[in-house]
Enzyme design. Sequence first.
Site, PDB file in Angstrom:
ATOM      1  N   ARG A 228       0.798  -1.205   0.008  1.00 46.96           N
ATOM      2  CA  ARG A 228       0.129   0.457  -0.076  1.00 46.96           C
ATOM      3  C   ARG A 228       0.615   1.099  -0.443  1.00 46.96           C
ATOM      4  O   ARG A 228       2.178   0.913   0.259  1.00 46.96           O
ATOM      5  CB  ARG A 228      -1.034   0.345   1.288  1.00 46.96           C
ATOM      6  CG  ARG A 228      -1.948  -1.472   1.067  1.00 46.96           C
ATOM      7  CD  ARG A 228      -3.069  -0.663   0.271  1.00 46.96           C
ATOM      8  NE  ARG A 228      -4.358  -1.064  -0.187  1.00 46.96           N
ATOM      9  CZ  ARG A 228      -4.676  -2.154  -0.786  1.00 46.96           C
ATOM     10  NH1 ARG A 228      -3.113  -2.781  -1.627  1.00 46.96           N
ATOM     11  NH2 ARG A 228      -5.933  -3.241  -1.267  1.00 46.96           N
ATOM     12  N   HIS A 276      -0.472   0.606  -9.551  1.00 52.76           N
ATOM     13  CA  HIS A 276      -1.008  -0.245  -9.373  1.00 52.76           C
ATOM     14  C   HIS A 276      -1.311  -1.358 -10.167  1.00 52.76           C
ATOM     15  O   HIS A 276      -2.869  -1.433  -9.676  1.00 52.76           O
ATOM     16  CB  HIS A 276      -2.186   0.582  -8.115  1.00 52.76           C
ATOM     17  CG  HIS A 276      -2.615   0.067  -7.091  1.00 52.76           C
ATOM     18  ND1 HIS A 276      -3.197   0.925  -5.999  1.00 52.76           N
ATOM     19  CD2 HIS A 276      -2.623  -1.568  -6.644  1.00 52.76           C
ATOM     20  CE1 HIS A 276      -3.484   0.024  -4.845  1.00 52.76           C
ATOM     21  NE2 HIS A 276      -2.677  -1.472  -5.597  1.00 52.76           N
TER      22      HIS A 276
END
Length: 313
Positions: A228, A276
């Site tokens: 993250r 991502h």
Amino acid sequence: MSLLLAIQGWDRSAWADRLRRLAPDRTIRVWPDDEDLAGIRYALCWKPPEGLLARLPDLEVIFSLGAGVDALLGDPELPGKPLVRIVDPDLTGRMTEWVVLQVLMHHRMQRRYDESQRAKQWAPLDQPPAAAVGVGIMGLGVLGRAAAKALRSLGFKVSGWSASPKEIPDIACFHGTDGLVPFLTETDILVVLLPLTPDTEAMIDYGLLSGLRRTNHMGGAVLINAGRGRLQVEEDILRALADGILAAASLDVFAEEPLPPSSPFWTHQKVTVTPHVAADSDPDTICREILRQIANYEAGRPLENVVDRQRGY
């Protein structure tokens, strides 16, 4: 038997079409198009607006459409219903592919060969065996274990760190505060696959990076983060790169996404950026898995992969 899709940042209609095709006997409702929230037993979510799920009077189970649940847990009004995260072999395989790709790229010095190609220079580099390189995995859940086993099969010296004790065959496992320093000292390439919790937020800072081993053929330590964005202190990564603590970094996640055009990561010669996508999973696979879980739940069987809210994953 209504299901609600509560999605931001993805194509809602495409997900709704998949669910209607896979579950024609169920009513699929889509936020914000459906204003009537009564009768919804299951919510399938990706970054829903805060407070939305608290407005569902008949809600029984919340399903995350991604591996991470930090956005849901950040909702101060999140109902106390079971929260289920995705554990999907397809997602795990894709994450393993990305991690192995990045580790090999740095170990085999591919970016330096790219520079030689552009300069039309035939410049072989000394190449040590994988066994001489320490790869450390932070986070030994399903994703971390799979990546660790794949890298070990290639011959790397793999170790792992987690908050609580873990055991993986042929992998040296460290845990807790006391295990962090010895883990870092034998790590040349650090792979971060931690969940985002209050304890791990901003954990990847200058002090932690300074503990990595830097005497290697790559010219310094390497950071790889596909966990993250808020795990990392981005200013500290840039400082570590400038100071020679880090020789390179591969980053798939960022504190702000999409990554703003003004970010120095875009043009940094030592940084590889991906948007991502390390563990993009097949939506059909995710929908089938959630529908399987719902069928088991309605048959009286326990839900799988329920999040421990105290731990954050």
